[in-house]
Write an enzyme that holds these catalytic residues in place. Structure first.
Site, short mmCIF file in Angstrom:
data_model
loop_
_atom_site.label_atom_id
_atom_site.label_comp_id
_atom_site.label_asym_id
_atom_site.label_seq_id
_atom_site.Cartn_x
_atom_site.Cartn_y
_atom_site.Cartn_z
N ASP A 198 -19.60 -48.29 77.29
CA ASP A 198 -20.79 -47.81 76.58
C ASP A 198 -22.10 -48.17 77.27
O ASP A 198 -23.18 -47.90 76.75
CB ASP A 198 -20.80 -48.34 75.13
CG ASP A 198 -20.71 -49.86 75.08
OD1 ASP A 198 -20.38 -50.48 76.12
OD2 ASP A 198 -20.97 -50.43 74.00
N GLU A 285 -18.00 -64.68 79.81
CA GLU A 285 -18.35 -64.51 81.24
C GLU A 285 -18.31 -65.83 82.01
O GLU A 285 -17.68 -65.93 83.07
CB GLU A 285 -19.74 -63.88 81.39
CG GLU A 285 -19.84 -62.45 80.87
CD GLU A 285 -20.08 -62.36 79.37
OE1 GLU A 285 -20.17 -63.41 78.70
OE2 GLU A 285 -20.17 -61.23 78.86
C1 UGA Z 1 -20.75 -57.66 74.92
C2 UGA Z 1 -20.47 -57.70 76.41
O1 UGA Z 1 -21.25 -56.71 77.08
C3 UGA Z 1 -19.00 -57.46 76.62
O2 UGA Z 1 -18.70 -57.30 77.97
C4 UGA Z 1 -18.24 -58.62 76.00
O3 UGA Z 1 -16.87 -58.41 76.10
C5 UGA Z 1 -18.59 -58.70 74.54
O4 UGA Z 1 -20.00 -58.70 74.34
C6 UGA Z 1 -18.03 -59.95 73.90
O5 UGA Z 1 -18.64 -60.47 73.00
O6 UGA Z 1 -16.98 -60.40 74.31
P1 UGA Z 1 -20.62 -55.49 73.31
O7 UGA Z 1 -21.46 -54.33 73.72
O8 UGA Z 1 -21.07 -56.29 72.16
O9 UGA Z 1 -20.32 -56.39 74.55
O10 UGA Z 1 -19.10 -55.01 73.05
P2 UGA Z 1 -18.43 -53.59 73.18
O11 UGA Z 1 -19.12 -52.76 74.19
O12 UGA Z 1 -18.26 -53.04 71.83
O13 UGA Z 1 -16.99 -54.00 73.75
C7 UGA Z 1 -16.79 -54.40 75.08
C8 UGA Z 1 -15.68 -53.53 75.71
O14 UGA Z 1 -14.47 -53.77 74.98
C9 UGA Z 1 -15.98 -52.04 75.63
O15 UGA Z 1 -15.58 -51.42 76.82
C10 UGA Z 1 -15.13 -51.56 74.46
O16 UGA Z 1 -14.67 -50.24 74.58
C11 UGA Z 1 -13.96 -52.56 74.47
N1 UGA Z 1 -13.40 -52.80 73.12
C12 UGA Z 1 -14.20 -53.10 72.07
C13 UGA Z 1 -12.03 -52.69 72.94
O17 UGA Z 1 -11.29 -52.41 73.89
N2 UGA Z 1 -11.51 -52.89 71.68
C14 UGA Z 1 -12.28 -53.18 70.60
O18 UGA Z 1 -11.74 -53.33 69.48
C15 UGA Z 1 -13.66 -53.28 70.81
MN MN Z 2 -21.03 -52.63 74.90
#
Ligand code: UGA
Ligand code: MN
Length: 347
Positions: A198, A285
């Site tokens: 995203d 990270e």
């Molecule tokens: C932030 C960071 O940018 C992430 O890299 C980090 O993993 C995350 O926080 C964290 O707290 O660990 P954020 O934008 O809040 O990310 O999270 P998302 O973008 O919703 O999710 C990170 C990635 O994991 C995305 O590529 C999303 O597609 C994936 N994801 C999310 C899943 O594969 N499963 C889920 O249930 C939710």
């Molecule tokens: Mn994100």
């Protein structure tokens, strides 16, 4: 000459003896016309002509294909492309790891990311579906990028937060067990980047930063960590601290989008995303990078050189879930999923 004879006479004359004489006199055209009228097939002469010119045509087509094939790099598109040509002296393979999961905006997010990545050469995209199976619509987007990619499904295991940690762990294991397949024949080196589905990526993030990472590259990320930009603080080319609001004391105070590690670092360690990360205050990270044996001195900062108007090459954007208007009638019954009129939308 033809006006002097009736058709019958001509048949007789050409049929008997005069064909060779006519040929000698340069009267081929008469024979040609005559024979075509009599028997309806091309004569030997026509066949020979066809053969001769056919060979020329084939030859020129072959030359055209060869030149076209090898001129890709010098050909200029007739329209402007939002792209910079790479001037790197390395063809290090960029390995992008993307966790993804079903939601209303996922196809749109993946489409934007695919459009960006498809401009980058020497890139292998590892996409891990947080679910029981891969999704044909996602696979179709990956196919259309023309990039080498791996798409697998690994549903988040018990104990892991549902934030892509487990999927990245699976990707790291895949990279370690299938290194040569992922690198491909023409690459000895690689760089691993965790690119979420995203975010918004500048093509130069890949061509100018990630491709050049020798150990650990770090750069600014926009719209993240409760502030407009997080960036490494660089003094004399070295990272001395981090300009971040949240938890700046971390050894690596950086969002997932703000770093990449050389493949050799990944292969020399068995670090993965564990089920918890206390050192990062919940963020994975710094734990990953510390577990890989990295120190602050290892950081190669990118994009800090200018004193003002520094550019941000990656933005931690989030696509908001649209408010779907539901009918107000029958509110006691469970709300049915919105009608998609036969179109594919993950609802
Ligand atoms: C932030 C960071 O940018 C992430 O890299 C980090 O993993 C995350 O926080 C964290 O707290 O660990 P954020 O934008 O809040 O990310 O999270 P998302 O973008 O919703 O999710 C990170 C990635 O994991 C995305 O590529 C999303 O597609 C994936 N994801 C999310 C899943 O594969 N499963 C889920 O249930 C939710
Ligand atoms: Mn994100």
């Amino acid at each position: 000459m033809s006006s002097e004879y009736s058709d019958d006479v001509k048949i007789k004359v050409f049929g008997d003896k005069l064909e060779s004489q006519a040929l000698q006199k340069g009267c081929e055209e008469d024979i040609e016309k005559h024979c075509r009228r009599c028997i309806g097939y091309p004569t030997m002469r026509t066949m020979n002509k066809l053969k001769k010119y056919g060979m020329y045509t084939l030859f020129f087509m072959f030359i055209f294909v060869v030149v076209f094939q090898f001129s890709e790099d010098v050909r200029q598109p007739a329209y402007p492309v939002f792209k910079r040509s790479e001037t790197n002296h390395t063809n290090r393979m960029i390995i992008v790891v993307t966790p993804t999961y079903k939601r209303m905006t996922r196809i749109a997010d993946m489409l934007r990311m695919a459009n960006t990545l498809s401009h980058v050469k020497d890139l292998h995209w590892i996409v891990i579906e947080d679910g029981n199976k891969t999704i044909p619509a996602v696979q179709d987007i990956l196919d259309r990028t023309g990039l080498p990619y791996t798409y697998q499904a690994h549903k988040t295991a018990l104990g892991y937060p549902r934030r892509g940690w487990y999927q990245r762990t699976m990707a790291l294991k895949l990279i370690r067990s299938n290194t040569s397949q992922i690198l491909g024949q023409d690459h000895q080196e690689g760089v691993v980047y965790f690119g979420d589905d995203d975010n918004s990526y500048d093509i130069r993030l890949f061509t100018d930063y990630i491709r050049n990472v020798k150990t650990l590259g770090i750069w600014a990320v926009g719209l993240v960590g409760g502030t407009v930009v997080e960036a490494p603080k660089v003094v004399d080319g070295k990272v001395t601290a981090f300009n971040v609001k949240w938890n700046p004391k971390r050894r690596f105070a950086v969002d997932m989008a703000g770093f990449a590690v050389n493949l050799k670092v990944v292969l020399n360690s068995d670090a993965v995303f564990g089920t918890s990360c206390k050192r990062g205050g919940g963020a994975p990270e710094t734990c990953l990078l510390e577990d890989m044996g990295l120190e602050r001195e290892d950081i190669e900062p990118f994009g800090y050189e200018k004193t003002k108007d520094r550019e941000i090459f990656v933005w931690h954007t989030k696509t908001s879930t649209p408010n779907i208007v539901q009918s107000k009638k029958n509110q006691t019954k469970p709300v049915p999923p919105p009608d998609t009129f036969g179109y594919f939308v993950e609802v």
